[in-house]
Write a protein that holds these residues in place. Structure first.
Motif, mmCIF file in Angstrom:
data_model
loop_
_atom_site.group_PDB
_atom_site.id
_atom_site.type_symbol
_atom_site.label_atom_id
_atom_site.label_comp_id
_atom_site.label_asym_id
_atom_site.label_seq_id
_atom_site.Cartn_x
_atom_site.Cartn_y
_atom_site.Cartn_z
ATOM 1 N N ALA A 401 0.820 -1.221 0.000
ATOM 2 C CA ALA A 401 0.000 0.000 0.000
ATOM 3 C C ALA A 401 0.846 1.260 0.000
ATOM 4 C CB ALA A 401 -0.925 0.001 1.215
ATOM 5 N N GLU A 402 1.925 1.273 0.766
ATOM 6 C CA GLU A 402 2.727 2.495 0.929
ATOM 7 C C GLU A 402 3.386 2.853 -0.403
ATOM 8 O OE1 GLU A 402 5.325 5.396 1.520
ATOM 9 O OE2 GLU A 402 6.276 3.419 1.289
ATOM 10 N N PRO A 403 3.170 4.062 -0.939
ATOM 11 C CA PRO A 403 3.600 4.381 -2.311
ATOM 12 C C PRO A 403 5.095 4.219 -2.566
ATOM 13 C CG PRO A 403 2.009 5.997 -1.529
ATOM 14 C CD PRO A 403 2.361 5.145 -0.347
ATOM 15 N N ALA A 404 5.951 4.675 -1.635
ATOM 16 C CA ALA A 404 7.391 4.592 -1.883
ATOM 17 C C ALA A 404 7.858 3.138 -1.899
ATOM 18 C CB ALA A 404 8.147 5.379 -0.805
ATOM 19 N N ALA A 405 7.378 2.347 -0.931
ATOM 20 C CA ALA A 405 7.765 0.932 -0.902
ATOM 21 C C ALA A 405 7.240 0.211 -2.140
ATOM 22 C CB ALA A 405 7.225 0.273 0.365
ATOM 23 N N ARG A 406 6.026 0.576 -2.563
ATOM 24 C CA ARG A 406 5.443 -0.045 -3.757
ATOM 25 C C ARG A 406 6.309 0.243 -4.984
ATOM 26 N NH1 ARG A 406 0.159 -1.646 -5.259
ATOM 27 N NH2 ARG A 406 -0.368 -1.261 -7.441
ATOM 28 N N ALA A 407 6.779 1.485 -5.103
ATOM 29 C CA ALA A 407 7.618 1.862 -6.243
ATOM 30 C C ALA A 407 8.961 1.144 -6.215
ATOM 31 C CB ALA A 407 7.825 3.373 -6.265
ATOM 32 N N GLU A 408 9.568 1.027 -5.030
ATOM 33 C CA GLU A 408 10.862 0.346 -4.926
ATOM 34 C C GLU A 408 10.727 -1.132 -5.268
ATOM 35 O OE1 GLU A 408 13.824 1.530 -4.533
ATOM 36 O OE2 GLU A 408 13.166 3.605 -4.259
ATOM 37 N N ARG A 409 9.655 -1.753 -4.782
ATOM 38 C CA ARG A 409 9.448 -3.165 -5.105
ATOM 39 C C ARG A 409 9.154 -3.356 -6.590
ATOM 40 N NH1 ARG A 409 6.054 -4.277 0.477
ATOM 41 N NH2 ARG A 409 7.865 -4.930 1.732
ATOM 42 N N ALA A 410 8.445 -2.415 -7.168
ATOM 43 C CA ALA A 410 8.175 -2.502 -8.609
ATOM 44 C C ALA A 410 9.466 -2.400 -9.407
ATOM 45 C CB ALA A 410 7.202 -1.407 -9.035
ATOM 46 N N LEU A 411 10.380 -1.534 -8.974
ATOM 47 C CA LEU A 411 11.668 -1.400 -9.655
ATOM 48 C C LEU A 411 12.470 -2.691 -9.529
ATOM 49 C CD1 LEU A 411 13.715 0.395 -11.159
ATOM 50 C CD2 LEU A 411 14.553 1.147 -8.917
ATOM 51 N N ARG A 412 12.489 -3.273 -8.327
ATOM 52 C CA ARG A 412 13.205 -4.539 -8.135
ATOM 53 C C ARG A 412 12.592 -5.640 -8.996
ATOM 54 N NH1 ARG A 412 14.196 -7.260 -2.716
ATOM 55 N NH2 ARG A 412 15.593 -8.418 -4.098
ATOM 56 N N ALA A 413 11.273 -5.677 -9.019
ATOM 57 C CA ALA A 413 10.598 -6.701 -9.832
ATOM 58 C C ALA A 413 10.924 -6.510 -11.304
ATOM 59 C CB ALA A 413 9.097 -6.630 -9.603
ATOM 60 N N ALA A 414 10.950 -5.272 -11.750
ATOM 61 C CA ALA A 414 11.273 -4.987 -13.152
ATOM 62 C C ALA A 414 12.684 -5.425 -13.487
ATOM 63 C CB ALA A 414 11.100 -3.499 -13.437
ATOM 64 N N ARG A 415 13.604 -5.205 -12.561
ATOM 65 C CA ARG A 415 14.991 -5.613 -12.825
ATOM 66 C C ARG A 415 15.089 -7.134 -12.940
ATOM 67 N NH1 ARG A 415 17.156 -3.086 -8.844
ATOM 68 N NH2 ARG A 415 17.646 -1.201 -10.018
ATOM 69 N N ALA A 416 14.381 -7.852 -12.071
ATOM 70 C CA ALA A 416 14.390 -9.313 -12.157
ATOM 71 C C ALA A 416 13.745 -9.789 -13.451
ATOM 72 C CB ALA A 416 13.658 -9.907 -10.949
ATOM 73 N N LYS A 417 12.642 -9.166 -13.833
ATOM 74 C CA LYS A 417 11.985 -9.542 -15.087
ATOM 75 C C LYS A 417 12.904 -9.276 -16.280
ATOM 76 C CE LYS A 417 7.692 -10.670 -13.711
ATOM 77 N NZ LYS A 417 6.965 -11.896 -14.073
ATOM 78 N N GLN A 418 13.609 -8.159 -16.244
ATOM 79 C CA GLN A 418 14.532 -7.835 -17.346
ATOM 80 C C GLN A 418 15.647 -8.870 -17.435
ATOM 81 O OE1 GLN A 418 17.837 -6.200 -16.530
ATOM 82 N NE2 GLN A 418 18.492 -6.109 -18.660
ATOM 83 N N GLN A 419 16.200 -9.258 -16.298
ATOM 84 C CA GLN A 419 17.271 -10.246 -16.303
ATOM 85 C C GLN A 419 16.769 -11.614 -16.761
ATOM 86 O OE1 GLN A 419 18.619 -9.946 -12.261
ATOM 87 N NE2 GLN A 419 19.972 -8.226 -12.668
ATOM 88 N N ALA A 420 15.481 -11.886 -16.539
ATOM 89 C CA ALA A 420 14.895 -13.157 -16.976
ATOM 90 C C ALA A 420 14.422 -13.103 -18.414
ATOM 91 C CB ALA A 420 13.731 -13.530 -16.066
ATOM 92 N N GLY A 421 14.531 -11.933 -19.057
ATOM 93 C CA GLY A 421 14.116 -11.799 -20.449
ATOM 94 C C GLY A 421 12.642 -11.519 -20.637
ATOM 95 N N ALA A 422 11.897 -11.244 -19.557
ATOM 96 C CA ALA A 422 10.467 -10.920 -19.654
ATOM 97 C C ALA A 422 10.332 -9.404 -19.785
ATOM 98 C CB ALA A 422 9.726 -11.438 -18.424
ATOM 99 N N TYR A 423 10.654 -8.899 -20.968
ATOM 100 C CA TYR A 423 10.802 -7.459 -21.137
ATOM 101 C C TYR A 423 9.481 -6.705 -21.036
ATOM 102 C CZ TYR A 423 15.398 -8.905 -22.765
ATOM 103 O OH TYR A 423 16.643 -9.463 -22.854
#
Length: 926
Positions: A401-423
Motif C-alpha cells: 500500500a505504501e507508495p514509496a515501498a510499492r515503487a521500490e518493489r516494482a523497480l526490483r521486480a522490473a529488474r528481475a523480469k529484465q534479467q529473466a528476459g520478460a521485457y
C-alpha cells in the motif's frame, strides 16, 4: 499402457508406441536424445508417457510434472528430476557443483548463472545415465517454472552419446523445445474412437448416440470417456437435443468436470479445492489443511467414488483438467481460505511456498505477505531463480500500500523480469515504479533499465537516447555510475551506427566529456575518455588515451561485471589501434570469462569476436566452432546479435551460395533491429567475398559503402584496404588513391606490424615503379610477425599476380604456390581458386583441392578435435561446447579412428599440417 480404469485408451496409438520402443532401443545403445509429445488436453499425452515408462525395461525412469499454481516457484520441476541423483554431485566440476547446490538450497554461495546451472544438470544426468540408462519424463511442460524449463530444454538439445533420453509432453511447443523431434498426437480415427467408447460403457447404447458422442469428441480419448457422463437421460435413449459441436473439446471436458465438482457436497468441494491449490500432492499436508477448515476424512469418499481424484500417500487427480476445473469452479473467497489453511500448515522449511500461499490468501493490501514475498525473492535470486524472483516481487507489489515501498518493489521486480528476459512485464512494472513519490535515484535506475531492455531487444539505436537520458540523471547522483552509463550509451550508439541518429554518437561523446575527470581512473574510465576524444577531437588526440585504456584492460584484474560489459568494447579500441595481439588477448579473455561464469547473454558476442580473429588468422575450423557456439546460444535464448561469425565464416570459405544467403539474412536482421555496425560489417564481408572471386566491380561498390561509414571506424578501416585492391583492379585510380590516403591516416600513427603490413600491401598495389617489389616484401615481412596468416596468404597472392603480369613466371609460381597451399589448408576456397587460376596462367596447372581435415569429420567432431588439439581436457571441452564429458569422449574416439591417430599430440600435428596420418602415426606425404 492403461488410462486409470480404461484399458482401451491406447487404441489408435500403435504407431506411436512402436516408435517409442525403437527410440528407447537407440537411447539404451548410447544414442541419447529428446523428443516432444504435442497435443491438446485429453488427447492422450500422459497415457502415452505411461506406456513408455512401463515399457522401459532396463531403464531408470524419473518423472516430473509441471503444475500451474507452482510455475512461479524456482526449480520445482528440476528438483523432481535431479533429486534421486544428488548423491553423485561430487562427480561434477567444482563450479557446476556450486551452481546446482545453490539452486537447490543445499549451500549458500554466489548466485548460479543459468548456463552453468544447465551444464551442471547435463553433467549430473549424464553421470547417472552411465551407471544405468535413464529416461526423464516431463509432463505438462507448458507449466514448468522458467528456471526448470531452461535447464531441462538445454539438456534436451545437448544430450548426445550417452544412454539418456528426455521426453516432454506439452500442449504447445515451448520456445526452448523447438528443433527437437516431435510426436504430434491427433484425434483417434472413427473406428478406434467407437471401440474406446464401447470399452468404457457398461450398458448397451443406441448406435445413434454412439455416433453423436464419437462426432462431438473429435477423436479425443478423454472426451470419449467423459462426454457420456454429461449426457441427459433423453440423450441416452436416443432423444437428440441441441449440441454445441463447435465448442473446443478441452473446454467442454473441463466444463463437464466443473459441473461434476459443483454437484458434490460442500465439504467435498472444499477438500478438492485444497488439493488443487496444494501442488506437491502430499496427502499429509492436504489433511492438515482440511483439519484447519473443519473438513473430515469422509469428505473424500464422494470425490473418489466419482473418479475425480485418488487420495492415498499421494493426491492424484484423474487429469490436469480436473485440477483446473476444481480451482476455477470455486469462488475467490473459498480459494483464499484454502490458501490460508495451506500457509498455516506448510512446514517452516518451505518458507517460499508458505509465503506464496499467504500472498494468494490476502485480500487487498497485506504488508506482512508482501515482505515475506520479498524475502522469497531474495532467496530465489541467491539460488539463481531470477524468473521466480520476478514473480514473487510482482505479487508483492500488488500487496503493498505504501507508495514509496510499492515503487521500490516494482523497480526490483522490473529488474528481475529484465534479467529473466520478460521485457514486456518489466516495462509494465517500471510504469508502476514511475508513479511512486519523486526520487531521483529511482528515476535514474528506471530509465537505465529501460535503456538496457531496448539494447537487449535490438542491439541498435533505440537504446541510445534512453541510456543517454539515464546517464544525465546519474550525473548529480553518482559520477562513477554516470560514466558507466555514458559508456553503455556510446556502445549502443556505435552499434546503431548509420541506422541511428547521425548526431547521436557526437551528442553522447560531448555530454560525457562534461563530467569531471575520474580521480583514480579505472580501465573503463580510460576507454570512455579515449572513445569520446576520438569523436570530439579526432584520432591524434584519442590514440594515446586509447593505448592506455587497452593496456589497462589487458593487464588489469577486472571485476566479473567489468569483464563482461567492457572487454568487447576494449577490443574495439584495440582494433582502432591495429593492435591484433591486444585484440586477441581481450577477445580470448572475454570468451573464457563467459564460459567460466556461464554468461549466456554475452556469449554470442564473445564467440563472434574471437571467431573474427580466427578468420583473419586463417583458422577457419576454430572460427566454425565458435560460429556454431554463437548460433547454439542464440537459438537457446532467442536473443543475440546479428550472425557476424556465421557470415564471416561463409565469406572466408568463399562459398558463394552459402555466403550470399547468410549476408541476405543478416542484412535483413540488421535493418530490422537498427544495428548499423552489422550493416557495415556485412558490406565489408561482401567486398572480401567478391575480391576473392575476382568480381572487382561488386567488391569496389560494397567496400565504398562500408568505407563511407565513419561511425564504425575499425570496420571502415578494413573496408578501405579491400577498396584499394578492388579499385586498382577496375582501373579506378582516383578512388584507390583516396582510399589509400584515408587508410594511411589510420595506420600511420600506429606502430603495429598489422598496420605496417596493410599499408605496405596497399601502397604496393598502387605503385608502378621499382619500389613495388620492396613494398610487397615489406608487407610479407610485417605480416609474418603476426598471427594473421590469411593476410600473409593474400600478400603472396597479390605479389604473385604482380610478378606474373611482369612475365616473371618462375618467381610468380613460387609466390602463387605458397598462396594456393595456404588457402587450401585454411579452407578459403574462393581465394584458393583465384590462386589456382593464376598459378595455371603462370604455367603450373594445379588440381582443385579442398582442406582434407575439415572434410572427414562432422561439425561437432571438428569442434571437439580442435579443442583437443589445443590441449583442452574432456571436461573443459564439455564446458566450452555445452555437452557432456561422455559425449566428448564418444566424439574424440570417432575422430581418432577417422584420422588414424592415437594421441592428442598426433592430432595437433595433423591439424597443423592438414594431412592424414598413416596407421603408425606418420604423415602419408600427400
Amino acid at each position: 499402457m492403461v488410462w486409470p480404469g480404461h484399458p482401451g485408451v491406447l487404441l489408435g496409438r500403435r504407431a506411436e508406441c512402436a516408435w517409442f520402443d525403437r527410440w528407447q532401443d537407440a537411447v539404451k545403445a548410447g544414442r541419447g536424445g529428446a523428443l516432444v509429445v504435442l497435443g491438446e488436453p485429453g488427447i492422450g499425452k500422459s497415457a502415452l508417457l505411461d506406456h513408455m515408462a512401463s515399457a522401459a525395461v532396463g531403464f531408470r525412469v524419473v518423472r516430473a510434472v509441471g503444475v500451474e499454481t507452482e510455475a512461479g516457484l524456482p526449480f520445482g520441476a528440476l528438483h523432481q528430476v535431479c533429486a534421486p541423483f544428488l548423491t553423485a554431485l561430487d562427480h561434477l566440476p567444482g563450479p557446476q557443483q556450486d551452481a546446482l547446490s545453490a539452486a537447490f538450497g543445499l549451500r549458500t554461495g554466489a548466485v548460479p548463472d543459468r548456463l552453468m546451472l544447465s551444464l551442471a544438470v547435463l553433467g549430473l544426468l549424464s553421470e547417472a545415465a552411465v551407471r544405468q540408462p535413464l529416461i526423464c519424463v516431463i509432463d505438462d511442460a507448458q507449466w514448468l517454472d522458467p528456471g526448470s524449463a531452461q535447464a531441462l530444454t538445454f539438456v534436451a538439445h545437448r544430450v548426445g552419446a550417452e544412454p539418456l533420453g528426455l521426453v516432454f509432453a506439452t500442449r504447445h511447443a515451448l520456445g526452448g523445445l523447438r528443433g527437437l523431434h516431435q510426436v504430434v498426437l491427433t484425434g483417434l480415427g472413427p473406428g478406434d474412437a467407437r471401440a474406446l467408447l464401447h470399452s468404457a460403457l457398461h450398458v448397451p447404447l443406441d448406435e445413434g448416440v454412439v455416433d453423436r458422442i464419437a462426432a462431438e469428441a473429435r477423436g479425443s480419448p478423454l472426451a470419449l470417456l467423459e462426454l457420456p457422463r454429461s449426457m441427459t437421460a433423453a440423450g441416452f435413449t436416443g432423444g437428440f437435443g441441441p449440441t454445441d459441436t463447435a465448442a473446443a473439446v478441452p473446454g467442454r471436458i473441463e466444463d463437464g468436470f466443473r459441473r461434476r465438482v459443483l454437484s458434490l457436497p460442500p465439504a467435498t468441494r472444499m477438500l478438492l479445492l485444497v488439493a488443487a491449490a496444494e501442488p506437491t500432492g502430499d496427502s499429509a499436508v492436504l489433511w492438515r489443511a482440511a483439519e484447519r477448515l473443519g473438513i473430515g476424512v469422509s469428505a473424500a469418499t464422494a470425490a473418489e467414488t466419482d473418479g475425480l481424484v485418488s487420495i492415498a500417500t499421494k493426491v492424484v487427480f484423474r487429469h490436469p483438467l480436473v485440477r483446473s476445473a476444481v480451482y476455477q469452479a470455486m469462488p475467490p473467497s473459498q480459494r483464499r481460505a484454502a490458501h490460508r489453511a495451506l500457509a498455516e500448515v506448510t512446514a517452516p522449511s518451505e518458507p517460499d511456498r508458505r509465503a506464496w500461499h499467504r500472498a494468494l490468501a490476502a485480500v487487498g493490501f497485506d504488508e506482512r505477505a508482501a515482505a515475506e514475498l520479498e524475502g522469497s525473492a531474495d532467496r530465489a535470486l541467491a539460488r539463481g531463480g531470477i524468473a521466480a524472483a520476478g514473480a514473487f516481487l510482482e505479487r508483492s507489489v500488488a500487496l503493498t500500500a505504501e507508495p514509496a515501498a510499492r515503487a521500490e518493489r516494482a523497480l526490483r521486480a522490473a529488474r528481475a523480469k529484465q534479467q529473466a528476459g520478460a521485457y514486456d512485464s518489466a516495462l509494465d512494472l517500471l510504469a508502476l515504479a514511475d508513479r511512486g513519490p519523486e526520487n531521483e535515484l529511482r528515476a535514474a535506475d528506471s530509465e537505465l533499465l529501460r535503456g538496457q531492455i531496448a539494447f537487449a531487444r535490438s542491439f541498435g539505436g533505440g537504446a541510445t537516447p534512453v541510456l543517454l537520458s539515464a546517464a544525465r540523471r546519474f550525473e548529480s547522483i553518482d559520477t562513477s555510475r554516470a560514466r558507466d552509463v555514458y559508456l553503455q550509451a556510446l556502445a549502443a550508439a556505435m552499434l546503431a551506427g548509420r541506422l541511428g541518429d547521425e548526431c547521436r554518437i557526437a551528442e553522447v561523446a560531448h555530454s560525457a566529456r562534461r563530467l569531471p575527470p575520474a580521480s583514480a581512473p579505472r580501465a573503463s574510465d580510460l576507454l570512455l575518455d579515449g572513445l569520446t576524444l576520438l569523436v570530439a577531437e579526432g584520432r591524434d588526440a584519442a590514440l594515446p588515451v586509447l593505448r592506455r585504456a587497452v593496456s589497462a584492460f589487458t593487464t588489469a584484474d577486472l571485476a566479473p561485471d567489468e569483464e563482461l560489459y567492457w572487454l568487447w568494447l576494449a577490443g574495439h579500441g584495440a582494433g582502432l589501434l591495429w593492435d591484433d595481439e591486444a585484440w586477441r588477448v581481450l577477445a580470448t579473455r572475454l570468451l573464457r570469462s563467459c564460459e567460466v561464469r556461464g554468461a549466456i547473454g554475452i556469449l554470442p558476442v564473445a564467440a563472434a569476436t574471437r571467431a573474427g580473429l580466427h578468420l583473419l588468422s586463417g583458422e577457419l575450423l576454430q572460427a566454425a566452432s565458435l560460429a556454431e557456439t554463437a548460433a547454439d546460444v542464440t537459438f537457446m535464448t532467442g536473443a543475440g546479435p546479428v550472425a557476424y561469425a556465421e557470415v564471416g565464416l561463409a565469406v572466408f570459405r568463399g562459398r558463394d551460395a552459402e555466403a550470399v544467403a547468410a549476408i541476405r539474412t543478416a542484412t535483413r536482421d540488421s535493418m530490422t533491429r537498427g544495428e548499423g555496425m552489422a550493416l557495415t560489417y556485412l558490406q565489408w564481408a561482401t567486398a572480401v567475398l567478391h575480391n576473392g572471386a575476382c568480381r572487382y566491380e561488386q567488391a569496389r561498390d560494397s567496400a565504398r559503402r562500408a568505407g563511407a561509414d565513419s561511425s564504425v571506424q575499425r570496420i571502415r578501416n578494413w573496408a578501405l584496404a579491400e577498396l584499394v585492391e578492388a579499385a586498382v583492379r577496375t582501373g579506378d585510380r582516383d578512388v584507390a588513391d583516396e582510399a589509400l590516403r584515408e587508410l594511411c591516416r589510420t595506420t600511420g600513427p600506429c606502430s603495429s606490424h598489422w598496420a605496417a603490413g596493410v599499408e605496405a600491401q596497399c601502397r604496393a598495389l598502387l605503385a608502378d615503379g621499382p619500389d613495388t617489389e620492396d613494398l610487397y616484401r615489406t608487407a610479407l615481412e610485417r605480416f609474418e610477425r603476426t598471427r594473421l596468416r590469411a593476410a600473409v596468404a593474400r600478400v603472396h597472392l597479390l605479389y604473385g599476380e604482380w610478378l606474373r603480369r611482369g612475365r616473371r613466371h618462375l618467381e610468380a609460381r613460387e609466390q602463387l604456390r605458397q598462396a594456393h597451399e595456404m588457402f587450401v589448408r585454411f579452407g578459403m576456397e574462393g581465394f584458393a581458386e583465384r590462386a589456382r587460376n593464376e598459378l595455371s596462367a603462370a604455367g603450373e596447372p594445379t588440381d582443385r583441392r579442398r582442406s582434407w581435415f575439415g572434410d572427414q569429420l562432422t561439425p561437432q567432431e571438428r569442434r571437439v578435435a580442435m579443442l583437443a588439439a589445443e590441449g583442452a581436457t574432456n571436461p573443459e571441452i564439455a564446458l566450452r561446447l555445452f555437452i557432456s564429458a561422455s559425449t566428448v569422449d564418444y566424439h574424440l574416439r570417432k575422430v581418432f579412428r577417422k584420422l588414424r591417430v592415437t594421441t592428442r599430440t598426433q592430432l595437433a600435428r595433423l591439424l597443423q599440417d592438414d594431412r592424414p596420418m598413416s596407421a603408425d602415426g606418420d604423415g602419408d606425404g600427400r
